[in-house]
Design a protein around this motif. Structure first.
Motif, short mmCIF file in Angstrom:
data_model
loop_
_atom_site.label_atom_id
_atom_site.label_comp_id
_atom_site.label_asym_id
_atom_site.label_seq_id
_atom_site.Cartn_x
_atom_site.Cartn_y
_atom_site.Cartn_z
N GLY A 146 3.24 10.84 7.89
CA GLY A 146 2.70 10.51 9.27
C GLY A 146 3.54 9.82 10.35
O GLY A 146 3.28 9.76 11.57
N ALA A 147 4.32 9.17 9.82
CA ALA A 147 5.21 8.16 10.70
C ALA A 147 6.21 9.02 11.32
O ALA A 147 6.35 9.15 12.71
CB ALA A 147 6.39 7.36 9.75
N ALA A 148 6.77 10.25 10.64
CA ALA A 148 7.49 11.11 11.50
C ALA A 148 6.62 12.20 12.39
O ALA A 148 7.10 12.47 13.37
CB ALA A 148 8.39 12.03 10.50
N SER A 161 0.92 -1.26 -0.15
CA SER A 161 -0.01 0.06 -0.08
C SER A 161 0.83 1.33 -0.06
O SER A 161 2.14 1.30 0.31
CB SER A 161 -0.80 0.03 1.31
N SER A 162 0.32 2.34 -0.26
CA SER A 162 1.06 3.51 -0.36
C SER A 162 1.07 4.24 1.17
O SER A 162 1.46 5.34 1.11
CB SER A 162 0.42 4.70 -1.47
N THR A 163 0.50 3.74 2.18
CA THR A 163 0.41 4.04 3.37
C THR A 163 1.10 3.19 4.41
O THR A 163 1.23 1.84 3.87
CB THR A 163 -1.04 4.07 3.96
N LEU A 164 1.47 3.58 5.58
CA LEU A 164 2.01 2.55 6.47
C LEU A 164 0.75 2.18 7.35
O LEU A 164 -0.33 2.92 7.28
CB LEU A 164 2.87 3.32 7.51
N SER A 165 0.95 1.31 7.97
CA SER A 165 -0.15 0.52 8.92
C SER A 165 0.19 0.42 10.46
O SER A 165 1.46 -0.21 10.70
CB SER A 165 -1.03 -0.63 8.13
N ILE A 166 -0.87 0.56 11.40
CA ILE A 166 -0.69 0.04 12.69
C ILE A 166 -1.92 -0.90 12.80
O ILE A 166 -2.83 -0.50 12.89
CB ILE A 166 -0.62 1.14 13.66
N THR A 167 -1.47 -2.24 13.30
CA THR A 167 -2.51 -3.19 13.48
C THR A 167 -2.40 -3.47 15.16
O THR A 167 -1.16 -3.76 15.63
CB THR A 167 -2.29 -4.44 12.77
N ILE A 168 -3.68 -3.04 15.87
CA ILE A 168 -3.24 -3.41 17.29
C ILE A 168 -4.47 -4.47 17.74
O ILE A 168 -5.76 -4.16 17.61
CB ILE A 168 -3.57 -2.23 18.18
N PRO A 169 -4.17 -5.68 18.10
CA PRO A 169 -5.28 -6.65 18.27
C PRO A 169 -5.84 -6.29 19.55
O PRO A 169 -5.43 -5.69 20.64
CB PRO A 169 -4.42 -7.99 18.86
N LEU A 224 4.64 9.36 15.34
CA LEU A 224 5.50 8.31 15.87
C LEU A 224 7.06 8.78 16.07
O LEU A 224 7.70 8.28 17.03
CB LEU A 224 5.60 7.10 14.86
N GLY A 225 7.50 9.96 15.45
CA GLY A 225 8.77 10.48 15.61
C GLY A 225 9.73 9.57 14.87
O GLY A 225 10.98 9.70 15.26
N VAL A 226 9.38 8.67 13.83
CA VAL A 226 10.36 7.89 13.21
C VAL A 226 10.19 8.25 11.86
O VAL A 226 8.92 7.97 11.16
CB VAL A 226 10.08 6.37 13.49
N PRO A 227 11.09 8.66 10.88
CA PRO A 227 10.93 8.82 9.51
C PRO A 227 10.50 7.48 8.94
O PRO A 227 10.72 6.27 9.26
CB PRO A 227 12.34 9.14 9.06
#
Length: 274
Positions: free
Chosen positions: A93-95, A35-43, A98-101
């Motif tokens: 949005g990562a930077a 995908s062109s986005t990053l993802s966060i998966t939280i069970p 989350l503070g991470v590039p």
């Protein structure tokens, strides 16, 4: 894509905030597509197991998984409860949150709590979400965590983001066209995109094209129409054979196989993305 009701401050960075359900554990792993986005998966409970498809020994068990931009499919599974909260972030949005590039996460999956500069409100999301009893509560908890991340990292991230770069790449079929729109050389564009997001401009355009095709496939399936040739043409592929080759390379299956096992009627998964 916008998220209804979300704080305007988060709108440039959060493209999806939704509940998910991977379906019965016996259904097998969910295929997380590029995908062109990053993802966060939280069970909702327990952990999520993630591995890169076709790469034995790449599996990890994480409490909250952050997946960077990637050009190959991942496989996700949960042993007990298969529900949870799923977010997608624009690459900047990562930077900002989350503070991470994004470049540090490209091709990788990390635990949210292990990111170097993550804020406590985000690192503790799994535990806070486990205590919630409704979707409204979960959504509010996630938004508060994201806003805390933005307050800590947003100003610094805004200074390093090349505004309009990804938009130009998304609107054009060739890297040279995007560079011309931006008024820079192809080399400068390549160095900027790789340095900030961890992929080349051409790879990012592949992700955008693949993502467009996935969305049209889902829409066609919901409408009861196959239309692979039409999907290919509308998404920027040379023909249906080109679409199928790219899906085999990036998803590890054909579009038809993916629709049968992961499409709208198969399971309530997070839209096919890792």
């Amino acid at each position: 894509m916008s998220v209804d009701g979300m704080s305007a401050a988060l709108a440039p960075y959060v493209t999806t905030l939704a509940a998910y359900d991977l379906g019965p554990a016996t259904a097998g792993p969910h295929r997380g597509l590029p995908s062109s986005t990053l993802s966060i998966t939280i069970p909702e409970d327990d952990f999520v197991d993630i591995a890169w498809a076709g790469r034995p020994g790449s599996g990890r068990r994480l409490r909250a998984a952050v997946a960077g931009l990637h050009l190959n499919a991942a496989e996700l599974s949960q042993r007990g409860c298969t529900r949870g909260v799923w977010l997608t972030l624009s690459p900047p949005g990562a930077a900002a949150l989350l503070g991470v590039p994004a470049s540090e996460l490209a091709g990788e999956v990390a635990d949210l709590a292990d990111l170097a500069d993550v804020v406590p409100a985000l690192a503790g999301l799994p535990e806070r979400l486990a205590a919630c009893r409704s979707w409204a509560q979960r959504r509010a908890v996630v938004e508060r965590g994201l806003l805390a991340g933005l307050a800590r990292h947003g100003d610094r991230a805004a200074r390093r983001t090349s505004r309009g770069t990804l938009a130009a790449l998304s609107r054009t079929a060739r890297v040279e066209e995007a560079a011309r729109l931006l008024g820079c050389s192809r080399r400068h564009l390549s160095n900027t995109v790789r340095g900030e997001y961890g992929v080349t401009p051409k790879e990012y355009q592949r992700l955008v094209r693949f993502e467009a095709a996935r969305g049209r496939l889902v829409a066609a399936a919901r409408g009861g129409v196959a239309g692979l040739a039409e999907v290919a043409a509308a998404s920027g592929f040379a023909d249906q054979a080109h679409l199928t080759r790219e899906w085999r390379a990036m998803a590890g299956c054909t579009p038809t196989e993916w629709l049968r096992t992961e499409g709208p009627s198969a399971r309530r998964a997070p839209d096919g993305r890792a």
